[in-house]
Design an enzyme around this catalytic site. Structure first.
Site, PDB file in Angstrom:
ATOM      1  N   ALA A  53      -0.882  -6.459 -13.008  1.00  0.00           N
ATOM      2  CA  ALA A  53      -2.190  -4.984 -13.034  1.00  0.00           C
ATOM      3  C   ALA A  53      -3.334  -6.349 -13.981  1.00  0.00           C
ATOM      4  CB  ALA A  53      -1.782  -4.511 -13.706  1.00  0.00           C
ATOM      5  N   ARG A  92      -7.309  -1.760  -5.028  1.00  0.00           N
ATOM      6  CA  ARG A  92      -5.831  -1.497  -4.882  1.00  0.00           C
ATOM      7  C   ARG A  92      -6.113  -0.573  -5.292  1.00  0.00           C
ATOM      8  NH1 ARG A  92      -1.563  -6.298  -6.477  1.00  0.00           N
ATOM      9  NH2 ARG A  92      -0.081  -4.366  -5.361  1.00  0.00           N
ATOM     10  N   GLN A 208       7.768 -11.230  -5.738  1.00  0.00           N
ATOM     11  CA  GLN A 208       6.989 -12.179  -6.859  1.00  0.00           C
ATOM     12  C   GLN A 208       8.311 -12.461  -7.882  1.00  0.00           C
ATOM     13  OE1 GLN A 208       6.332  -9.173  -5.484  1.00  0.00           O
ATOM     14  NE2 GLN A 208       3.872  -8.467  -5.795  1.00  0.00           N
ATOM     15  N   ASP A 249       2.032  -1.432 -13.932  1.00  0.00           N
ATOM     16  CA  ASP A 249       1.001  -0.366 -13.167  1.00  0.00           C
ATOM     17  C   ASP A 249      -0.512   0.107 -14.105  1.00  0.00           C
ATOM     18  OD1 ASP A 249       2.519  -2.988 -11.533  1.00  0.00           O
ATOM     19  OD2 ASP A 249       0.182  -3.185 -11.173  1.00  0.00           O
TER      20      ASP A 249
HETATM   21  C1  LIG Z   1       1.938  -7.685 -15.724  1.00  0.00           C
HETATM   22  S1  LIG Z   1       1.353  -6.850 -14.792  1.00  0.00           S
HETATM   23  C2  LIG Z   1       2.616  -7.282 -14.229  1.00  0.00           C
HETATM   24  C3  LIG Z   1       2.761  -6.369 -12.593  1.00  0.00           C
HETATM   25  O1  LIG Z   1       1.712  -6.388 -11.403  1.00  0.00           O
HETATM   26  C4  LIG Z   1       3.162  -6.574  -9.917  1.00  0.00           C
HETATM   27  O2  LIG Z   1       2.985  -5.340  -9.072  1.00  0.00           O
HETATM   28  P1  LIG Z   1       1.741  -6.550  -7.928  1.00  0.00           P
HETATM   29  O3  LIG Z   1       2.972  -7.626  -7.909  1.00  0.00           O
HETATM   30  O4  LIG Z   1       1.849  -5.796  -6.740  1.00  0.00           O
HETATM   31  O5  LIG Z   1       0.701  -7.337  -8.057  1.00  0.00           O
HETATM   32  C5  LIG Z   1       4.144  -5.703 -11.040  1.00  0.00           C
HETATM   33  O6  LIG Z   1       4.126  -4.402 -10.739  1.00  0.00           O
HETATM   34  C6  LIG Z   1       4.715  -5.989 -11.867  1.00  0.00           C
HETATM   35  O7  LIG Z   1       4.982  -5.403 -13.070  1.00  0.00           O
END
Ligand SMILES: CSC[C@H]1O[C@H](OP(=O)(O)O)[C@H](O)[C@@H]1O
Length: 362
Positions: A53, A92, A208, A249
């Site tokens: 985010a 997004r 991730q 997020d």
């Molecule tokens: C520090 S916010 C990280 C947050 O974003 C990730 O989503 P994405 O990898 O799809 O951008 C995930 O929700 C994480 O907790």
């Protein structure tokens, strides 16, 4: 312990360019993308070359700065920059930091006097993007401090903390949110050799946790154990975990928190096992216009992320797929939300308002 990765960097002034560490190539390759136009930043956000985010918001803010290249009048530059804000907002839907950062850039664009030279306009935009980046870096450090103080009381020497997805330097402009807490706790415990283990969920479908969180933890010397998402219940049942900490997020006014898919299940498991469940996020992740998490837009992504997730097709042709990228942990399951301004506990609308209801810095 190595330094944080160079996730996002802007080179030059108003006529500069954006460099992103391409997170789709990690951990096997450390490859960088040089972005010189808005569309390349849109694409990098869309395909999670840059993700998380706060990092999405920072990258988008720099992306707006690229719109003024090749413009020769303020009217042309302003029109291009506002169009860039609209385009990047389509990348997004869930992380509110993206929209907060773009709104902040729009404010600078529209406030610029009509007789401002384009060079000065571009320089001012780059300065605002850099300020957003620097503020997030400081917010990460403050979240780390507040969170380490809290978790020090909860995680005994040799204890375990479970985390989901990636919330570190790769997801922010600084050391991270949930991972910043774990990095800070590890630093505090190093002297007395009272470490702890991080259990990192692999976080399907895009991994991730396996690819990015394990990379960050190993790079930073934090003891870490990788588990499949489906193992979280067993790890809690075996008493290996004394806390769960995740990022967010978008957090609604009542404290409901949207985060990577699988987070809601962890909150339920934590409740069942009597394990505290923490969310770590900066004030820029709160969307006080939403009364509850029911209103948070949840991104749905391509089926191929699930059917072709290991470099080969793993599901039969024609398989129906549902791929929501986020879910919502209700405030009632959240023990506390750790922000740069302090800890929200209990997680109620009143407590949220008390900590982040004041003006979020523009
Ligand atoms: C520090 S916010 C990280 C947050 O974003 C990730 O989503 P994405 O990898 O799809 O951008 C995930 O929700 C994480 O907790």
């Amino acid at each position: 312990m190595s330094e944080a990765p160079n996730t996002i960097s802007w080179t030059g002034g108003g006529d500069g360019f954006l460099t992103l560490l391409d997170q789709t190539r990690l951990p096997g390759e450390t490859a960088y993308l040089n972005c010189e136009d808005v569309e390349s930043v849109y694409d990098a956000i869309k395909r999670l070359a840059v993700r998380g985010a706060p990092a999405i918001g920072i990258a988008a803010a720099y992306g707006v700065c690229l719109a003024t290249r090749e413009t020769s009048s303020l009217t042309e530059a302003r029109t291009a920059a506002l169009a860039a804000c609209d385009r990047l907002a389509e990348s997004r839907p869930t992380a509110v930091n993206l929209f907060w950062a773009l709104e902040r850039m729009r404010g600078v664009i529209t406030a610029m006097a009509d007789d401002t030279p384009v060079v000065q306009f571009a320089k001012r935009l780059a300065g605002e993007a850099r300020a957003i980046h620097d503020e997030d870096r400081a917010q990460c450090a403050a979240i780390g401090r507040h969170g380490a103080e809290l978790l020090a009381e909860v995680v005994p020497p040799g204890g375990g903390v479970l985390t989901h997805c990636n919330t570190g330097a790769l997801a922010t402009g600084g050391d991270g949110t949930a991972l910043a807490v774990l990095f800070a706790l590890h630093r505090a415990r190093q002297e007395s050799n009272q470490s702890f283990t991080v259990f990192a969920d692999e976080t399907r479908p895009l991994l991730q946790g396996a690819r990015l969180t394990m990379w960050e933890l190993i790079e930073r010397g934090v003891p870490a154990t990788l588990i499949c998402d489906s193992m979280a219940a067993q790890v809690m049942r075996e008493g290996r975990v004394q806390a769960v900490i995740v990022g967010a997020d978008r957090i609604a006014a009542n404290g409901d928190a949207a985060n990577k898919i699988g987070t809601y299940g962890l909150a339920v498991l934590a409740k069942h096992h009597g394990v505290p469940f923490y969310v770590a996020a900066p004030s820029t992740t709160f969307d006080l216009e939403l009364a509850s998490g029911d209103e948070i837009p949840i991104e749905e992504r391509a089926a191929e992320e699930i059917t072709d997730g290991f470099g080969r097709r793993t599901a039969p042709e024609g398989a129906q797929v549902y791929n929501p990228a986020f879910d919502v942990a209700p405030a009632a399951l959240v023990t506390a939300i750790i922000t740069e301004r302090g800890v929200i506990s209990p997680v109620t609308g009143e407590e949220v308002a008390a900590i982040v209801g004041t003006e979020i810095p523009a």
